[in-house]
Design a protein around this motif. Structure first.
Motif, PDB file in Angstrom:
ATOM      1  N   LYS A  77       6.376  -5.198   2.279  1.00 29.62           N
ATOM      2  CA  LYS A  77       6.503  -4.049   1.075  1.00 29.62           C
ATOM      3  C   LYS A  77       6.543  -4.836  -0.234  1.00 29.62           C
ATOM      4  CE  LYS A  77       9.990  -2.334   3.443  1.00 29.62           C
ATOM      5  NZ  LYS A  77       9.878  -3.337   4.412  1.00 29.62           N
ATOM      6  N   THR A  78       7.509  -5.697  -0.258  1.00 27.80           N
ATOM      7  CA  THR A  78       7.754  -6.271  -1.431  1.00 27.80           C
ATOM      8  C   THR A  78       6.418  -7.131  -2.079  1.00 27.80           C
ATOM      9  OG1 THR A  78      10.220  -6.373  -1.020  1.00 27.80           O
ATOM     10  CG2 THR A  78       9.019  -7.882  -2.831  1.00 27.80           C
ATOM     11  N   SER A  79       5.869  -7.720  -1.130  1.00 24.77           N
ATOM     12  CA  SER A  79       4.661  -8.594  -1.462  1.00 24.77           C
ATOM     13  C   SER A  79       3.547  -7.767  -1.901  1.00 24.77           C
ATOM     14  CB  SER A  79       4.024  -9.346  -0.179  1.00 24.77           C
ATOM     15  OG  SER A  79       5.314  -9.967   0.545  1.00 24.77           O
ATOM     16  N   PHE A  80       3.500  -6.592  -1.248  1.00 23.12           N
ATOM     17  CA  PHE A  80       2.356  -5.368  -1.719  1.00 23.12           C
ATOM     18  C   PHE A  80       2.622  -4.996  -3.085  1.00 23.12           C
ATOM     19  CE2 PHE A  80       0.325  -1.593  -1.359  1.00 23.12           C
ATOM     20  CZ  PHE A  80      -0.833  -1.698  -0.467  1.00 23.12           C
ATOM     21  N   LEU A  81       3.811  -4.800  -3.451  1.00 24.72           N
ATOM     22  CA  LEU A  81       4.239  -4.214  -4.799  1.00 24.72           C
ATOM     23  C   LEU A  81       4.071  -5.297  -5.854  1.00 24.72           C
ATOM     24  CD1 LEU A  81       5.069  -2.159  -6.607  1.00 24.72           C
ATOM     25  CD2 LEU A  81       7.590  -2.894  -6.011  1.00 24.72           C
ATOM     26  N   PHE A  82       4.342  -6.634  -5.532  1.00 27.10           N
ATOM     27  CA  PHE A  82       4.294  -7.824  -6.350  1.00 27.10           C
ATOM     28  C   PHE A  82       2.549  -8.005  -6.545  1.00 27.10           C
ATOM     29  CE2 PHE A  82       7.875 -10.203  -7.829  1.00 27.10           C
ATOM     30  CZ  PHE A  82       8.855  -9.228  -7.280  1.00 27.10           C
TER      31      PHE A  82
ATOM     32  N   TYR B  60       0.371  -5.849  -6.387  1.00 24.03           N
ATOM     33  CA  TYR B  60      -0.138  -4.607  -7.366  1.00 24.03           C
ATOM     34  C   TYR B  60       0.325  -4.948  -8.782  1.00 24.03           C
ATOM     35  CZ  TYR B  60      -1.256  -0.080  -9.005  1.00 24.03           C
ATOM     36  OH  TYR B  60      -1.681   1.139  -9.792  1.00 24.03           O
ATOM     37  N   ALA B  61       1.424  -5.058  -8.827  1.00 23.79           N
ATOM     38  CA  ALA B  61       2.283  -4.978 -10.526  1.00 23.79           C
ATOM     39  C   ALA B  61       1.828  -6.265 -10.957  1.00 23.79           C
ATOM     40  CB  ALA B  61       3.454  -4.440 -10.144  1.00 23.79           C
ATOM     41  N   ASP B  62       2.024  -7.245 -10.429  1.00 27.25           N
ATOM     42  CA  ASP B  62       2.073  -8.783 -11.101  1.00 27.25           C
ATOM     43  C   ASP B  62       0.732  -9.660 -10.733  1.00 27.25           C
ATOM     44  OD1 ASP B  62       4.603  -7.750 -12.045  1.00 27.25           O
ATOM     45  OD2 ASP B  62       5.667  -9.139 -10.292  1.00 27.25           O
ATOM     46  N   ASP B  63       0.162  -9.168  -9.742  1.00 27.48           N
ATOM     47  CA  ASP B  63      -1.011  -9.923  -9.203  1.00 27.48           C
ATOM     48  C   ASP B  63      -0.408 -11.240  -8.694  1.00 27.48           C
ATOM     49  OD1 ASP B  63      -3.460 -10.526  -8.193  1.00 27.48           O
ATOM     50  OD2 ASP B  63      -4.361 -11.071  -9.912  1.00 27.48           O
ATOM     51  N   SER B  64       0.509 -11.315  -8.112  1.00 24.37           N
ATOM     52  CA  SER B  64       1.223 -12.422  -7.475  1.00 24.37           C
ATOM     53  C   SER B  64       1.704 -12.393  -6.043  1.00 24.37           C
ATOM     54  CB  SER B  64       2.606 -12.952  -8.292  1.00 24.37           C
ATOM     55  OG  SER B  64       3.485 -12.031  -7.982  1.00 24.37           O
ATOM     56  N   PHE B  65       1.485 -13.555  -5.202  1.00 22.72           N
ATOM     57  CA  PHE B  65       1.963 -13.833  -3.951  1.00 22.72           C
ATOM     58  C   PHE B  65       2.763 -14.764  -3.473  1.00 22.72           C
ATOM     59  CE2 PHE B  65       1.220 -14.844   0.373  1.00 22.72           C
ATOM     60  CZ  PHE B  65       1.723 -13.590   0.950  1.00 22.72           C
ATOM     61  N   THR B  66       3.873 -14.681  -2.919  1.00 26.57           N
ATOM     62  CA  THR B  66       4.560 -15.876  -2.164  1.00 26.57           C
ATOM     63  C   THR B  66       4.593 -15.698  -0.948  1.00 26.57           C
ATOM     64  OG1 THR B  66       6.639 -17.073  -2.284  1.00 26.57           O
ATOM     65  CG2 THR B  66       6.595 -14.887  -3.027  1.00 26.57           C
ATOM     66  N   SER B  67       4.581 -17.082  -0.056  1.00 25.45           N
ATOM     67  CA  SER B  67       4.618 -17.048   1.414  1.00 25.45           C
ATOM     68  C   SER B  67       6.370 -16.909   1.650  1.00 25.45           C
ATOM     69  CB  SER B  67       4.032 -18.141   1.825  1.00 25.45           C
ATOM     70  OG  SER B  67       2.848 -18.577   1.552  1.00 25.45           O
TER      71      SER B  67
ATOM     72  N   LYS C 120      -1.664 -10.643   0.693  1.00 20.55           N
ATOM     73  CA  LYS C 120      -2.018 -12.180   0.525  1.00 20.55           C
ATOM     74  C   LYS C 120      -3.384 -12.258  -0.098  1.00 20.55           C
ATOM     75  CE  LYS C 120      -2.079 -16.506   2.924  1.00 20.55           C
ATOM     76  NZ  LYS C 120      -1.938 -17.186   4.166  1.00 20.55           N
ATOM     77  N   GLU C 121      -4.347 -11.847   0.430  1.00 15.76           N
ATOM     78  CA  GLU C 121      -5.744 -11.901   0.128  1.00 15.76           C
ATOM     79  C   GLU C 121      -5.997 -10.859  -0.860  1.00 15.76           C
ATOM     80  OE1 GLU C 121      -7.274 -14.463   1.157  1.00 15.76           O
ATOM     81  OE2 GLU C 121      -5.937 -15.545   2.554  1.00 15.76           O
TER      82      GLU C 121
END
Ligand code: GTP
Ligand code: MG
Length: 220
Positions: free
Chosen positions: A37-42, A44-51, A168-169
């Motif tokens: 959920k948090t990754s999905f929002l990040f 969308y909002a920031d165009d970022s992803f962390t593993s 992620k992708e």
């Protein structure tokens, strides 16, 4: 999370204080812990992803302004903690939400089996007209155990639209939010036709979305 560090105002900070919009929609992302959920929002909002996995404590939100069908729509997107122990806090935020993203992880059976329970929580704690999209996240993974067909079937049973996504992708993330906004706009237009004196009457009839019944699944 809504606030950023020092220095110039970020787009999000500007969005948060900007009062110039046609509509404000409150959206919630719900589902089991670790579904993304948090990754999905990040994404969308920031165009970022962390593993790295940092489980959300309680609830948090981000603001994003989008343009849909000539309208400026401010989205207040609440990211809820999936862990059971925060349930009392998180369900308190369901009230007044116009849209929900109900998420499971396509590589995690448990998270899929819990979808019915999450749907019941929405019915119990939210407004009747809230729009819900079922999302199977992590479709980039090879060890997918919940097939697209099962996701789609469950969504049909629950009367929801369905997408498979990858934070992620960056697959179908923007599409989910855009579809949810369109569903809410359509619902508002319906209410307006039924009751033209309602508070939403400052809006105009919004166009139908051509992709109404489309199921979006990930090709991977
Ligand atoms: P809670 O805050 O505990 O409710 O969890 P959450 O649903 O917010 O999960 P979170 O976004 O923190 O992601 C959990 C883990 O899954 C992290 O390690 C992420 O990097 C990973 N993850 C999230 N989305 C994806 C995805 O689309 N693909 C893959 N492969 N991993 C993902
Ligand atoms: Mg989280």
């Amino acid at each position: 999370m809504a606030a950023a560090s020092n220095g110039a105002k970020t787009q999000q900070q500007q969005d948060a204080v900007d009062q110039n919009f046609d509509y404000m929609f409150k959206l919630l992302i719900i589902g089991n812990s670790s579904v993304g959920k948090t990754s999905f929002l990040f994404r969308y909002a920031d165009d970022s992803f962390t593993s790295a996995f940092v489980s959300t404590v309680g609830i948090d939100f981000k603001v994003k302004t989008v343009y849909r069908q000539d309208k400026r729509v401010k989205l207040q997107i609440w990211d809820t903690a999936g862990q059971e122990r925060y349930r009392t806090i998180t369900t308190a935020y369901y009230r007044g939400a116009m849209g929900f993203i109900l998420m499971y992880d396509v590589s995690n059976e448990d998270s899929f089996n819990q979808v019915n329970d999450w749907s019941t929580q929405i019915k119990t704690y939210s407004w009747d007209n809230a729009q819900v999209i079922l999302v199977g996240n992590k479709c980039d993974l090879e060890d997918k155990t919940v097939t697209t067909e099962r996701g789609k079937q469950l969504a049909d049973q629950l009367g929801m639209e369905f997408f498979e996504t990858s934070a992620k992708e960056n697959i179908n993330v923007k599409e989910v939010f855009e579809r949810l906004v369109d569903l809410i706009c359509d619902k508002m237009s319906e209410s307006l036709e039924a009751d033209p004196t309602s508070a939403a009457s400052k809006g105009t009839r919004l166009k139908e979305d051509p992709g109404d019944n489309e199921i979006s699944s990930c090709a991977c």
